[in-house]
Design a protein around this motif. Structure first.
Motif, PDB file in Angstrom:
ATOM      1  N   PRO A  38      17.947  25.503  13.922  1.00 37.56           N
ATOM      2  CA  PRO A  38      18.496  25.926  12.620  1.00 37.56           C
ATOM      3  C   PRO A  38      19.865  26.588  12.716  1.00 37.56           C
ATOM      4  O   PRO A  38      20.575  26.671  11.723  1.00 37.56           O
ATOM      5  CB  PRO A  38      17.444  26.913  12.088  1.00 37.56           C
ATOM      6  CG  PRO A  38      16.519  27.197  13.194  1.00 37.56           C
ATOM      7  CD  PRO A  38      16.667  26.134  14.221  1.00 37.56           C
ATOM      8  N   LYS A  39      20.213  27.030  13.916  1.00 32.97           N
ATOM      9  CA  LYS A  39      21.541  27.654  14.067  1.00 32.97           C
ATOM     10  C   LYS A  39      22.633  26.583  14.154  1.00 32.97           C
ATOM     11  O   LYS A  39      23.775  26.824  13.778  1.00 32.97           O
ATOM     12  CB  LYS A  39      21.565  28.539  15.314  1.00 32.97           C
ATOM     13  CG  LYS A  39      20.810  29.852  15.120  1.00 32.97           C
ATOM     14  CD  LYS A  39      21.339  30.885  16.070  1.00 32.97           C
ATOM     15  CE  LYS A  39      20.609  32.194  16.112  1.00 32.97           C
ATOM     16  NZ  LYS A  39      19.939  32.708  14.988  1.00 32.97           N
ATOM     17  N   ILE A  70      19.875  22.669   7.557  1.00 36.51           N
ATOM     18  CA  ILE A  70      18.590  22.186   7.063  1.00 36.51           C
ATOM     19  C   ILE A  70      18.260  22.863   5.733  1.00 36.51           C
ATOM     20  O   ILE A  70      18.131  24.079   5.652  1.00 36.51           O
ATOM     21  CB  ILE A  70      17.466  22.475   8.095  1.00 36.51           C
ATOM     22  CG1 ILE A  70      17.817  21.812   9.437  1.00 36.51           C
ATOM     23  CG2 ILE A  70      16.121  21.959   7.572  1.00 36.51           C
ATOM     24  CD1 ILE A  70      17.069  22.375  10.616  1.00 36.51           C
ATOM     25  N   GLY A  71      18.152  22.050   4.703  1.00 29.48           N
ATOM     26  CA  GLY A  71      17.770  22.567   3.382  1.00 29.48           C
ATOM     27  C   GLY A  71      16.257  22.481   3.251  1.00 29.48           C
ATOM     28  O   GLY A  71      15.664  21.451   3.572  1.00 29.48           O
ATOM     29  N   PHE A  72      15.640  23.568   2.821  1.00 33.13           N
ATOM     30  CA  PHE A  72      14.186  23.580   2.731  1.00 33.13           C
ATOM     31  C   PHE A  72      13.780  23.956   1.307  1.00 33.13           C
ATOM     32  O   PHE A  72      14.153  25.004   0.797  1.00 33.13           O
ATOM     33  CB  PHE A  72      13.627  24.616   3.719  1.00 33.13           C
ATOM     34  CG  PHE A  72      12.158  24.462   4.007  1.00 33.13           C
ATOM     35  CD1 PHE A  72      11.713  23.973   5.228  1.00 33.13           C
ATOM     36  CD2 PHE A  72      11.199  24.791   3.057  1.00 33.13           C
ATOM     37  CE1 PHE A  72      10.362  23.825   5.498  1.00 33.13           C
ATOM     38  CE2 PHE A  72       9.846  24.651   3.317  1.00 33.13           C
ATOM     39  CZ  PHE A  72       9.431  24.161   4.540  1.00 33.13           C
ATOM     40  N   ILE A 117      14.029  33.863  -4.587  1.00 31.46           N
ATOM     41  CA  ILE A 117      13.922  35.310  -4.407  1.00 31.46           C
ATOM     42  C   ILE A 117      14.010  35.958  -5.786  1.00 31.46           C
ATOM     43  O   ILE A 117      15.028  35.823  -6.477  1.00 31.46           O
ATOM     44  CB  ILE A 117      15.028  35.818  -3.460  1.00 31.46           C
ATOM     45  CG1 ILE A 117      14.865  35.115  -2.101  1.00 31.46           C
ATOM     46  CG2 ILE A 117      14.969  37.321  -3.301  1.00 31.46           C
ATOM     47  CD1 ILE A 117      16.046  35.252  -1.190  1.00 31.46           C
ATOM     48  N   LYS A 132      16.978  38.158  -6.970  1.00 33.07           N
ATOM     49  CA  LYS A 132      18.348  37.647  -7.013  1.00 33.07           C
ATOM     50  C   LYS A 132      18.490  36.750  -8.234  1.00 33.07           C
ATOM     51  O   LYS A 132      17.534  36.068  -8.614  1.00 33.07           O
ATOM     52  CB  LYS A 132      18.652  36.837  -5.752  1.00 33.07           C
ATOM     53  CG  LYS A 132      18.813  37.705  -4.505  1.00 33.07           C
ATOM     54  CD  LYS A 132      19.280  36.879  -3.329  1.00 33.07           C
ATOM     55  CE  LYS A 132      19.342  37.699  -2.062  1.00 33.07           C
ATOM     56  NZ  LYS A 132      20.379  38.720  -2.051  1.00 33.07           N
ATOM     57  N   LEU A 188      22.776  31.753  -1.656  1.00 34.05           N
ATOM     58  CA  LEU A 188      22.235  32.405  -0.457  1.00 34.05           C
ATOM     59  C   LEU A 188      22.323  31.544   0.806  1.00 34.05           C
ATOM     60  O   LEU A 188      22.840  31.991   1.834  1.00 34.05           O
ATOM     61  CB  LEU A 188      20.784  32.852  -0.691  1.00 34.05           C
ATOM     62  CG  LEU A 188      20.176  33.592   0.492  1.00 34.05           C
ATOM     63  CD1 LEU A 188      20.862  34.922   0.705  1.00 34.05           C
ATOM     64  CD2 LEU A 188      18.690  33.807   0.293  1.00 34.05           C
ATOM     65  N   SER A 189      21.833  30.293   0.698  1.00 30.80           N
ATOM     66  CA  SER A 189      21.783  29.486   1.920  1.00 30.80           C
ATOM     67  C   SER A 189      23.182  29.209   2.460  1.00 30.80           C
ATOM     68  O   SER A 189      23.447  29.373   3.655  1.00 30.80           O
ATOM     69  CB  SER A 189      21.034  28.172   1.664  1.00 30.80           C
ATOM     70  OG  SER A 189      21.533  27.556   0.519  1.00 30.80           O
ATOM     71  N   LYS A 204      25.823  30.930   1.868  1.00 28.54           N
ATOM     72  CA  LYS A 204      26.418  32.210   2.277  1.00 28.54           C
ATOM     73  C   LYS A 204      25.955  32.602   3.683  1.00 28.54           C
ATOM     74  O   LYS A 204      26.755  33.004   4.523  1.00 28.54           O
ATOM     75  CB  LYS A 204      25.997  33.287   1.273  1.00 28.54           C
ATOM     76  CG  LYS A 204      26.709  34.605   1.448  1.00 28.54           C
ATOM     77  CD  LYS A 204      26.277  35.605   0.388  1.00 28.54           C
ATOM     78  CE  LYS A 204      25.346  36.618   0.973  1.00 28.54           C
ATOM     79  NZ  LYS A 204      24.916  37.635   0.010  1.00 28.54           N
ATOM     80  N   LEU A 205      24.661  32.448   3.932  1.00 30.11           N
ATOM     81  CA  LEU A 205      24.137  32.814   5.248  1.00 30.11           C
ATOM     82  C   LEU A 205      24.668  31.887   6.336  1.00 30.11           C
ATOM     83  O   LEU A 205      24.858  32.292   7.474  1.00 30.11           O
ATOM     84  CB  LEU A 205      22.604  32.783   5.241  1.00 30.11           C
ATOM     85  CG  LEU A 205      21.901  33.895   4.460  1.00 30.11           C
ATOM     86  CD1 LEU A 205      20.397  33.712   4.502  1.00 30.11           C
ATOM     87  CD2 LEU A 205      22.262  35.266   5.003  1.00 30.11           C
ATOM     88  N   LYS A 206      24.886  30.643   5.954  1.00 31.04           N
ATOM     89  CA  LYS A 206      25.322  29.663   6.962  1.00 31.04           C
ATOM     90  C   LYS A 206      26.822  29.787   7.266  1.00 31.04           C
ATOM     91  O   LYS A 206      27.228  29.781   8.415  1.00 31.04           O
ATOM     92  CB  LYS A 206      25.008  28.251   6.438  1.00 31.04           C
ATOM     93  CG  LYS A 206      24.907  27.200   7.509  1.00 31.04           C
ATOM     94  CD  LYS A 206      23.633  27.334   8.307  1.00 31.04           C
ATOM     95  CE  LYS A 206      23.591  26.378   9.470  1.00 31.04           C
ATOM     96  NZ  LYS A 206      22.476  26.676  10.369  1.00 31.04           N
ATOM     97  N   ARG A 226      19.975  25.071  -4.411  1.00 25.65           N
ATOM     98  CA  ARG A 226      20.200  25.958  -3.267  1.00 25.65           C
ATOM     99  C   ARG A 226      20.257  25.154  -1.958  1.00 25.65           C
ATOM    100  O   ARG A 226      21.110  25.386  -1.106  1.00 25.65           O
ATOM    101  CB  ARG A 226      19.087  27.005  -3.197  1.00 25.65           C
ATOM    102  CG  ARG A 226      19.231  27.922  -2.003  1.00 25.65           C
ATOM    103  CD  ARG A 226      18.279  29.071  -2.037  1.00 25.65           C
ATOM    104  NE  ARG A 226      16.887  28.630  -1.945  1.00 25.65           N
ATOM    105  CZ  ARG A 226      15.859  29.472  -1.941  1.00 25.65           C
ATOM    106  NH1 ARG A 226      16.065  30.765  -2.066  1.00 25.65           N
ATOM    107  NH2 ARG A 226      14.631  29.025  -1.845  1.00 25.65           N
ATOM    108  N   LEU A 242      24.152  23.659   0.531  1.00 21.39           N
ATOM    109  CA  LEU A 242      24.309  23.803   1.983  1.00 21.39           C
ATOM    110  C   LEU A 242      24.951  22.561   2.609  1.00 21.39           C
ATOM    111  O   LEU A 242      25.392  22.593   3.746  1.00 21.39           O
ATOM    112  CB  LEU A 242      22.895  24.019   2.554  1.00 21.39           C
ATOM    113  CG  LEU A 242      22.714  24.450   3.970  1.00 21.39           C
ATOM    114  CD1 LEU A 242      23.336  25.812   4.188  1.00 21.39           C
ATOM    115  CD2 LEU A 242      21.221  24.509   4.304  1.00 21.39           C
TER     116      LEU A 242
END
Lengths: 250, 250
Positions: free
Chosen positions: B71-72, B76-78, B86, B89, B97-98, B100-102, B145, B149
């Motif tokens: 995953p790093k 991968i979109g889940f 969430i 949010k 979120l996804s 942003k985190l990536k 979401r 990604l």
């Protein structure tokens, strides 16, 4: 439903109704132990800044410092226990052992350890509010559905990102609710602890007035203590509205 | 290309080892969409978690575009069963979120974001919280979401199962239109044979636990809505039903 603090018009009506009832009862009974509310309010107006304020500020300061320590220690511990099984496994036995102990029973030990001064009083407030915050946050974090984590885990997010983005904001409402519940008990414990080793604080003020048979002053202290409680509840409600806007429609 | 070779997955529960997936082999070319059907508890969701990098303790090889799933590295979109939004949010924060985190907040492709919002018809919802959305709207947010990604692989675990029939049909159509535009390699799990025929270019039939793919079918009726009463369509529907009937539900 959105909390609007205690600014609601119905709240004010109810407050005035209670005062009116008190006034009527006092005039009806005409006993020194139940003075008319008008006399008490007048006494507060006349003597608050000169006499009561310093005691109120001492009490408020002790409560606030205790709460800050509870938040600083309780929120991270509750989150870590809810999120990481190993931490939960490590701390849960200690928590289950110490949570049910009536905190008042610890007062002599706390006083022996921390003396009769400020620290012992703050430690007592901390002990009262800390446990419900930790237990409730831990349980709340455990109840976050696993599905919420999957999309984030599939991005390779680390513990820090998961705690920051998902867990911490999610745990905020229950932290504030626990604090709300803890404050009531904290005030009663504070009242008790302020009767030892201090000449400042509303606990001391109320008991001192009682012993001098000055009932108007005693009730003034009780009313101000209630106002402090109210103030803290309103502050927590406002904080909740600000930090947890998604709960507004509940 | 998604490649799975000799995949075996075991769960360990109270010192008891249970095999969830047994010797599974599969290949899915880039830009394909594969629907997985099979009995409950046959390891379909486990396969998705392996592909998402959530389950890392497995035997065999799982590669995305030639590299072992991580995953790093991979994107991968889940989309989990109950959308995994969430609650604390807003829709916009959930969608961001996804990505942003990536990649970090600044790297978000806002033009692409706007296009996704438009395609999924959720532009007016971005300031709302998930508890203010219907099931269909939540589903679209969850898909948005994952799409923002720009995923190498999109995984969907029974994405439409919680929706009523009419909403499900509408969202399936929207999803298909979006998929046709973005051509993301997709694996989706469904319990509905008709859904599998409508949304799967390939249909993988799972055995009962420990699960493996017992049949991979090229589906000529992918995305077709007008053929539901046709003879060939019914034949495929019947064939899938027969294969599944041969596999007792665990």
């Amino acid at each position: 439903m959105k909390r609007k603090g205690y600014q609601g018009i119905h709240g004010i009506y109810l407050f005035f109704f209670v005062l009116l009832l008190w006034q009527g009862l006092a005039l009806l009974l005409d006993k020194p132990f139940l003075p008319p509310v008008s006399d008490i309010l007048l006494n507060i107006l006349m003597t608050f800044w000169g006499k009561i304020a310093v005691h109120a500020l001492y009490s408020l300061r002790r409560i606030l410092i205790g709460i800050v320590f509870t938040l600083l220690a309780g929120v991270p511990l509750g989150i870590l226990m809810g999120y990481l099984k190993k931490i939960d496994f490590l701390f849960s036995p200690l928590l289950y052992f110490s949570y049910p102990v009536p905190k008042m029973a610890l007062l002599p030990i706390v006083m022996l350890l921390f003396g009769l001064g400020e620290t012992a009083k703050i430690v007592m407030i901390f002990l009262i509010t800390f446990f419900p915050v930790v237990v409730n946050i831990r349980d709340d974090v455990k109840n976050i559905p696993l599905e919420v984590f999957y999309p984030v885990l599939s991005l390779g997010a680390g513990h820090f990102q998961i705690i920051k983005e998902i867990i911490l904001p999610g745990a905020m409402p229950v932290a504030l609710t626990s604090l709300r519940l803890g404050i009531g008990t904290a005030i009663s414990v504070l009242f008790f602890t302020e009767n030892f080793g201090t000449e400042y604080g509303l606990g001391y003020f109320i008991m001192d007035a009682w012993m001098r048979v000055n009932y108007i002053e005693m009730y003034s202290g009780i009313l101000i203590l209630s106002m402090i409680g109210l103030l803290l509840f309103v502050a927590i409600d406002s904080l909740e509205n600000k930090l947890c806007p998604w709960r507004e429609d509940r | 290309m998604i490649e799975i070779k000799n995949l075996n997955v075991y769960y360990e529960n109270q010192n008891k080892k249970t095999q969830a997936i047994s010797n599974l082999n599969a290949r899915l070319p880039r830009g394909e969409i594969c629907a997985i059907i099979g009995p409950s508890g046959s390891g379909k969701s486990t396969l998705l978690k392996v592909l998402a990098g959530i389950i890392r303790n497995y035997e065999g090889e799982v590669r995305i575009h030639g590299k072992t799933v991580d995953p790093k590295i991979h994107r991968i979109g889940f989309v989990p069963q109950n959308y995994g939004l969430i609650e604390w949010k807003t829709v916009e924060q959930n969608i961001f979120l996804s990505a942003k985190l990536k990649d970090g907040r600044k790297q978000i492709d806002t033009a692409f974001y706007e296009r996704i919002l438009e395609k999924l018809n959720i532009k007016d919802l971005i300031k709302r919280y998930p508890n203010q959305l219907s099931g269909g709207q939540r589903q679209r947010v969850s898909i948005a979401r994952a799409l923002l990604l720009k995923p190498d692989l999109l995984l969907m675990d029974e994405p439409f199962s919680a929706l009523d029939a009419l909403t499900r049909e509408a969202i399936q159509e929207v999803f298909l239109a979006v998929w046709r535009e973005f051509q993301v390699t997709t694996i989706l799990i469904t319990h509905d044979i008709r859904e599998a025929i409508y949304l799967g270019k390939k249909i993988a039939v799972f055995s009962s636990a420990p699960g493996t793919i017992i049949k991979m079918i090229e589906n000529p009726f992918f995305g077709e809505t007008d053929l539901k009463l046709g003879e060939a369509y019914n034949a495929l529907n019947g064939r899938l039903r027969e294969i599944l009937k041969g596999e007792p539900s665990s």
